[in-house]
Structure formats: C-alpha cells, structure tokens
Enzyme design. Structure first.
Site, short mmCIF file in Angstrom:
data_model
loop_
_atom_site.label_atom_id
_atom_site.label_comp_id
_atom_site.label_asym_id
_atom_site.label_seq_id
_atom_site.Cartn_x
_atom_site.Cartn_y
_atom_site.Cartn_z
N ALA A 109 12.32 29.41 69.79
CA ALA A 109 13.43 30.25 70.25
C ALA A 109 14.22 29.42 71.25
O ALA A 109 13.68 28.98 72.26
CB ALA A 109 12.90 31.53 70.89
N SER A 110 15.47 29.21 70.96
CA SER A 110 16.29 28.30 71.77
C SER A 110 16.50 28.84 73.18
O SER A 110 16.40 30.04 73.45
CB SER A 110 17.66 28.09 71.09
OG SER A 110 17.49 27.61 69.79
#
Length: 378
Positions: free
Chosen positions: A88-89
C-alpha cells in the site's frame, strides 16, 4: 489521534492534499483496504504485524503516512521477510500522484496496478465507479481488491485480472492513465489507449535509480500517438514484474574473471547525490549497484550489468584522494559512470526535474529541458 481524519490532517498539514481531493480522502478509509497481516520495515527486512495479535500497531500502520507491505515472496512463517511483492503506497505519494493526474469531472481513468484497491477507491469516490478501470496481474491481489472495493463503496470499479502492460483495450479510450508500479520502457498500449490530449502519470526508473514520477501528455504523431512530458516528482515504486531488474546484483561479480585494474579520483559517494544518480542511470543503461562494508569507514561500490556479464568495483578509503578500481567484461562500467558524471557536471549539474521523456512508436528518449535536446535515445 489515529484514524482516517488524522491521516487527512497529516496530508493537509504537509501540503500534500489538494482541495479537490480532500473529500475523497475523507470518504475512503485506508484501513479497509489492508489485509489482516501486513509487514513493517525493521532492521534487515520486514516483520509481520497481525491485526488479531497487535491491533493497535496494525492500526497505527494503517493511518501513518508510510508505505505498508501487503505481500511478500518469502516462505510462510519467516520471522523477517526480505522480498516484498505488493504494498500500500505512502498516502502522501498517492495524493501527489492523483494531483499530477489533473482529473476533471467526467473523465475516464485507467489504473495499472490495483494493489489493495485504495487508489482505485479514491478515483471512484472522485469520478464515480463506472469511470474507473483498474488492472492487476496477481489474481489473489485482484480478488482481495474487488472485495474491499465493494465493501467500502458499495459499487466497485471494474477490476481486471491481467497484464498491466497491455492496459485494457475493451474500455478504451481513457482520458487519464495512472500506473502504480515502476517501469523503464513505457508500454505502447498505455499510449494507444489514452485519448489525444490525455495524461499518463507513471513512476519511471533506471536500473541504477528507481525512480521519478513522469507526467506525459499524449498527442498524435506521424507514425501513431506520441507521449511526452517532464519529471514532476520522486516516486519509487515496486517494478512492474516483467521489467524488474535482477535481484542478485552480486551474481555477476561472484563469477569473477580477468580484471582491468586502475585508480580513480572520483569519489564513489557521487551516487549519494540524487540528481547525479539519476543522470548516471540514464547514461549508463542496464547498470545496477550494491555496496559492501569494510572496517574503519572503508566500503566498496559494486556495479554490474547482467546482460553483458560486466562488473566493476571501487574501493573507498577514508581520507584517500584516489581509489582502487577493478573492471571486468566487455563494458567498463566505472569508466562509463565517470563519463556520465562529467557530462552531468559540464551540463551545469541539472536537477532531475529538468529532464523528461518522449515515447514514440519506434523508440523512447530522455531529454533535458526541451524534447529536442536528447540525452540518450533508446
């Protein structure tokens, strides 16, 4: 305070969140897109954090402005994972990339790399689920994203399981295309499936440096559509799997072989300058790097090109004015890097944001300041 509102406040205070994206970030809860097991960065790798075992730590990771690893390739049960394969960025990077996309009401968007589905959810909250198509290569990751999107939004965007390099022609053309994985060779399908005047935002890198964020605008060319635009930010993402460089940089050097020995006056710390590093990556294609630590501040810089079997090493000694160099193979990688550094210095030490990329039907090339000033053609 921990939660969605705290994350939005962090992003706003850091000036990462444009006003037109605040409502989607308030509406979409990042935690709903994270699996029950994530991995947090620790010394030497990534340690698992289970929601059931440590809910408070899991929650803190969900709402911090930090990337969170959501999948690894290590054997099950490993105390410390070494090989993340999906994440998840970092929310601030997500917000800056969405701002760079310059979406408007009514736009249709193609996303490459669904991941958790969080980015697709933000796009859907802004534009409507029916205007968003997202492609994910990993069937398990895609299935989890579909479930999370439907649970969070009620109506999920189209989640396609497939090769992101091929885009999704069935729903083309798109007004905007955004990638959440790094590439070096921009897939032709992305350009062909983006409408003229449309924008493509993508993380771009070299084998030496990953990476920067490009914003390309699509236009008609004599041999088909052309995409061109500048570096607008930094964005280091996981590589598109088909373009990922070899992970074992030292494999080439371990093969040994006859070496050409010399000395250099160029301090190997030059790769500590991000702008010099970027230019070197453009001018020394296929080159990867690694370091080895020695005693009393000494260390070795290793360069390797798996395709040609070439490698080089530079031994740094504190207070030295010259450093021992060994090079092997048909390419003299350190010599190439020295030449790249000289070019960058003579060009006025340009910042990486002065560079850009043009992708045409036959080739792509990097340019400096203007698309006509080619740095290196491919």
């Amino acid at each position: 305070m921990t939660g969605p509102s705290a994350l939005v406040q962090q992003l706003a205070e850091g000036e990462h969140l444009p006003a037109d994206w605040r409502a989607p970030f308030e509406h979409v809860d990042r935690a709903r897109f994270l699996p029950d097991r994530v991995w947090a960065r620790v010394h030497g790798g990534y340690a698992p954090v289970d929601r059931a075992d440590d809910p408070e730590r899991w929650k803190r990771l969900a709402y911090r402005d930090e990337p969170v690893v959501t999948q690894v390739e290590d054997p099950p049960g490993a105390a410390v994972a070494l090989t993340p394969s999906s994440s998840a960025s970092m929310p601030s990077i997500v917000a800056r990339m969405l701002a760079a996309l310059q979406v408007e009401d009514g736009h249709r968007v193609l996303e490459i790399g669904t991941g958790t589905g969080y980015n697709a959810a933000l796009l859907a909250a802004r534009l409507g689920a029916e205007r968003v198509t997202t492609v994910e290569v990993d069937p398990g990751v895609a299935a989890a994203a579909r479930r999370s999107l439907k649970a969070a939004l009620g109506r999920a965007p189209a989640v396609v399981t497939g090769d992101g390099a091929q885009g999704w022609r069935a729903a083309a053309p798109y007004d905007r295309t955004i990638a959440t994985c790094s590439v070096h060779d921009v897939p032709r399908a992305w350009i062909e499936q983006t409408a003229p005047g449309g924008i493509i935002v993508l993380p771009w890198g070299t084998t030496l440096r990953n990476g920067v964020l490009l914003r390309l605008t699509v236009d008609e060319g004599p041999e088909g559509p052309v995409a061109s635009g500048p570096v607008v930010d930094d964005a280091a993402f996981m590589w598109m799997r088909a373009q990922a460089p070899p992970r074992d940089v030292m494999a080439v050097a371990r093969a040994g072989g006859e070496t050409h020995d010399s000395r250099t006056g160029l301090d190997p710390h030059v790769l500590g300058d991000d702008d010099a590093w970027f230019a070197a990556g453009v001018l020394v294609p296929g080159c990867q790097w690694a370091t080895g630590q020695g005693p009393d501040g000494a260390w070795t810089l290793w360069l390797a090109d798996a395709a040609s079997g070439s490698w080089a090493s530079v031994d740094y000694e504190p207070d030295a004015r010259e450093y021992d160099v060994q090079q092997h193979g048909p390419r003299r990688l350190w010599t190439e890097l020295e030449a790249a550094h000289s070019w960058w210095t003579e060009a006025g030490r340009p910042a990486r944001t002065r560079f850009g990329l043009t992708v045409a039907a036959a080739a792509q090339h990097v340019w400096l300041d203007d698309p006509g000033t080619v740095v290196r053609a491919r």
